[in-house]
Design a protein around this motif. Structure first.
Motif, PDB file in Angstrom:
ATOM      1  N   GLY A  55      27.967  45.365 112.913  1.00 30.67           N
ATOM      2  CA  GLY A  55      29.048  45.448 113.852  1.00 30.67           C
ATOM      3  C   GLY A  55      28.801  45.624 115.109  1.00 30.67           C
ATOM      4  O   GLY A  55      29.902  45.794 115.953  1.00 30.67           O
ATOM      5  N   LEU A  56      27.553  45.243 115.572  1.00 24.95           N
ATOM      6  CA  LEU A  56      27.348  45.589 117.106  1.00 24.95           C
ATOM      7  C   LEU A  56      26.599  44.191 117.434  1.00 24.95           C
ATOM      8  O   LEU A  56      25.891  43.637 116.423  1.00 24.95           O
ATOM      9  CB  LEU A  56      26.627  46.621 117.460  1.00 24.95           C
TER      10      LEU A  56
ATOM     11  N   TRP B 136      34.542  37.094 107.345  1.00 30.67           N
ATOM     12  CA  TRP B 136      35.539  37.712 108.113  1.00 30.67           C
ATOM     13  C   TRP B 136      35.862  38.824 107.763  1.00 30.67           C
ATOM     14  O   TRP B 136      35.825  39.329 106.631  1.00 30.67           O
ATOM     15  CB  TRP B 136      37.110  36.663 107.768  1.00 30.67           C
ATOM     16  N   GLY B 137      36.353  39.922 108.641  1.00 26.83           N
ATOM     17  CA  GLY B 137      36.374  41.284 108.478  1.00 26.83           C
ATOM     18  C   GLY B 137      35.159  42.113 108.598  1.00 26.83           C
ATOM     19  O   GLY B 137      34.975  43.206 108.139  1.00 26.83           O
ATOM     20  N   GLY B 138      34.167  41.013 108.997  1.00 27.45           N
ATOM     21  CA  GLY B 138      32.745  41.894 108.871  1.00 27.45           C
ATOM     22  C   GLY B 138      32.173  42.354 110.153  1.00 27.45           C
ATOM     23  O   GLY B 138      30.898  42.472 110.175  1.00 27.45           O
ATOM     24  N   GLY B 139      32.858  42.337 111.143  1.00 29.10           N
ATOM     25  CA  GLY B 139      32.485  42.913 112.462  1.00 29.10           C
ATOM     26  C   GLY B 139      32.382  42.026 113.770  1.00 29.10           C
ATOM     27  O   GLY B 139      31.834  42.576 114.753  1.00 29.10           O
ATOM     28  N   ALA B 140      32.765  40.988 113.703  1.00 31.18           N
ATOM     29  CA  ALA B 140      32.425  39.841 114.498  1.00 31.18           C
ATOM     30  C   ALA B 140      33.338  40.406 115.869  1.00 31.18           C
ATOM     31  O   ALA B 140      32.675  40.169 117.128  1.00 31.18           O
ATOM     32  CB  ALA B 140      32.834  38.342 114.247  1.00 31.18           C
ATOM     33  N   GLU B 141      34.628  40.786 115.837  1.00 30.30           N
ATOM     34  CA  GLU B 141      35.292  41.025 116.849  1.00 30.30           C
ATOM     35  C   GLU B 141      34.649  42.309 117.630  1.00 30.30           C
ATOM     36  O   GLU B 141      34.556  42.588 118.729  1.00 30.30           O
ATOM     37  CB  GLU B 141      36.745  41.467 116.331  1.00 30.30           C
ATOM     38  N   LEU B 142      34.146  43.362 116.687  1.00 29.48           N
ATOM     39  CA  LEU B 142      33.608  44.392 117.279  1.00 29.48           C
ATOM     40  C   LEU B 142      32.320  44.269 117.764  1.00 29.48           C
ATOM     41  O   LEU B 142      31.883  44.899 118.873  1.00 29.48           O
ATOM     42  CB  LEU B 142      33.292  45.420 116.011  1.00 29.48           C
TER      43      LEU B 142
ATOM     44  N   VAL C  66      34.784  33.682 117.619  1.00 24.98           N
ATOM     45  CA  VAL C  66      34.229  34.294 116.441  1.00 24.98           C
ATOM     46  C   VAL C  66      34.435  33.389 115.250  1.00 24.98           C
ATOM     47  O   VAL C  66      35.081  32.635 114.951  1.00 24.98           O
ATOM     48  CB  VAL C  66      34.704  35.690 115.953  1.00 24.98           C
TER      49      VAL C  66
ATOM     50  N   ALA D  67      32.704  32.993 110.834  1.00 22.26           N
ATOM     51  CA  ALA D  67      32.148  33.466 109.580  1.00 22.26           C
ATOM     52  C   ALA D  67      31.216  32.397 109.465  1.00 22.26           C
ATOM     53  O   ALA D  67      31.524  31.335 108.975  1.00 22.26           O
ATOM     54  CB  ALA D  67      32.969  33.749 108.348  1.00 22.26           C
TER      55      ALA D  67
END
Lengths: 182, 182, 182, 182
Positions: free
Chosen positions: C62-63, C97-103, C137, C139
């Motif tokens: 996530g980082l 998707w939903g795996g932390g790319a935005e974070l 972002v 996936a």
């Protein structure tokens, strides 16, 4: 002549006090027009009018207040694309250190980036162990000089970036840290 | 008998000092085994061993230190799914208030949630205008009593959640705020 | 002549592929010099050289990757104050998707703001239900046209802000959304 | 018998649809009582009633909707300390991938941690390149099976943690990833 909007929410008056200091700081840069607006009075036109926007709210459960959220929720679609490239920053007063003021600033910056704005924090220290890397923060009303100066510095830096980047007045660039002192 | 790991990085010794207080707090709950480990010495087995993990690092550019990041980057795949349901929290020491300590705690919590852990902050105030809603934070070495107590309270709360949720000792639940004082 | 640095980490090649597209986008703006650098090769001078920096890494817990974190940890003190006012943005490829790319993008923007940079996302949509509000972002490897175009658009927008704000070429302003299409 | 609240805001119906799937997932665990409540109808007692709370909102400028923010702003003081140790998670539907759904989940988790709750994401993948590490997210209405399953999985995992940690039914622990498939 660059335009700076200081847009704030405040219940106890603490964030309103900080907004005043942010406005004072912005006025330190010549030829910048500064407008302070409480979110209860804010309209879509305030955001469109400004070149730079400092947004402040109390720290409520670690995020921007719901009133400030409502403002941006409501104007984001009608202004879509028109806020691109404006410059933004954040400030917040919380009930206590460690209480979420930094996260509240970050939530504000997230809103501003979402609508296309360029956001920043300030690298300067305004006193011993005191800075504003993600926006100006205090616990309670700003009272120590370094807290007050942090709020002023935020407004001043916003006005500087507006002067440099929007007005093209490169002489207003804050320049390297070593010339700014702490 | 619940197991608490206090895993930390520290260059100046400030975060190491805080880790000691977090460990002290965890030991306030009976029948909790506490282990303090510097990230330089940490292995994958430390994370697997623990029921609860408090992770602390200095605030470096607003996030966990790269050494702590490297630890979790490297163990996340080999331990995938095996850390699910463990309990985690964060602490950080920064160069100054407003310097990113809360964001650093949040970056730690993001890592811990990513590997399936349950993460928390603490609602208590440990003194005037001082709390640890997203983890214990200070500017520099923890020195005021409310700063030290915040670090202890974090460790204690972690041990309490481990006792209640992992060991099934419901009498260790911290109970409603009004019984805890500030 | 503005300078854009695309600084990336990549293990599988996915983020390296995205970095290429970001670079392509930046080159769409005339008179912008573009440099792509893998973090393993990056020096302090790369950051000082650039007017605008796009930073990309794989999504690891996530980082930002620890290598990219190490780079900024190490240069932040020696360059303190000298990066103020540069313009930055982020991109990331994740396992899902939903795996932390935005974070991960947000963690990059946190680093860049910490060192004084102005950071942005892009309001445009590059296809059906696809945008880059906090950075580009995907996936896995960027493969759909809207994913590739998002990476290009990020680089292009960075080059536009550099052209407008650093070079003073106001004609490069992307202008209101309605003229840009989706 | 554990109690799960699915608390949501929805304008278009997309997040409401996801809330239904979250509720379905929670009901997969025996002896869990599930309540779905739109934020317009929610009272302070709903939060107090629940052992676990899944909070979902549309992605509006990268954060929880203002209505959901208002709910937590208003109940946080009257319930202070009484929500400590409850278990929480997040979900969100956005206008597009890369549009802030992960950040919205994170903003929800920030609110829940602020009031003392333990928050989590899910390590499982529910299909190719699809996961819910910080909560269940989609662009638009959940329609693909992996999107629907992600929402269900979130509710199921919440119910599992409630069963294991609040009810003391350790046999409901999801166990290591390798036994769960992807």
């Amino acid at each position: 002549m660059g335009r700076v909007l200081v847009l704030f929410d405040s219940a106890s008056g603490n964030t309103a006090a900080m907004a005043e200091y942010v406005g004072e700081g912005a006025r330190q840069i010549p030829d910048i027009e500064v407008r302070l607006v409480h979110v209860d009075e804010a309209t879509l036109d305030d955001a469109l009018w400004a070149d730079g926007i400092a947004v402040g709210t109390p720290t409520y459960v670690g995020l921007t207040s719901w009133k400030m959220k409502k403002y941006w929720d409501e104007i984001s679609h009608p202004t879509w694309g028109q806020l691109d490239g404006k410059i933004g920053c954040a400030f917040s007063t919380s009930g206590g250190w460690g209480g979420g003021a930094e996260l509240t600033c970050m939530s504000i910056l997230i809103m501003l980036m979402n609508v296309g704005m360029l956001t920043f924090g300030v690298t300067d220290y305004t006193g011993s162990q005191f800075t504003l890397h993600y926006g100006a923060v205090t616990a309670g009303k700003p009272s120590y000089e370094k807290e007050i100066e942090a709020a002023r510095r935020l407004g001043k830096r916003l006005a500087q970036w507006v002067a440099v980047y929007v007005d093209g007045r490169s002489e207003q660039h804050p320049g390297p840290m070593k010339e700014r002192g702490a």
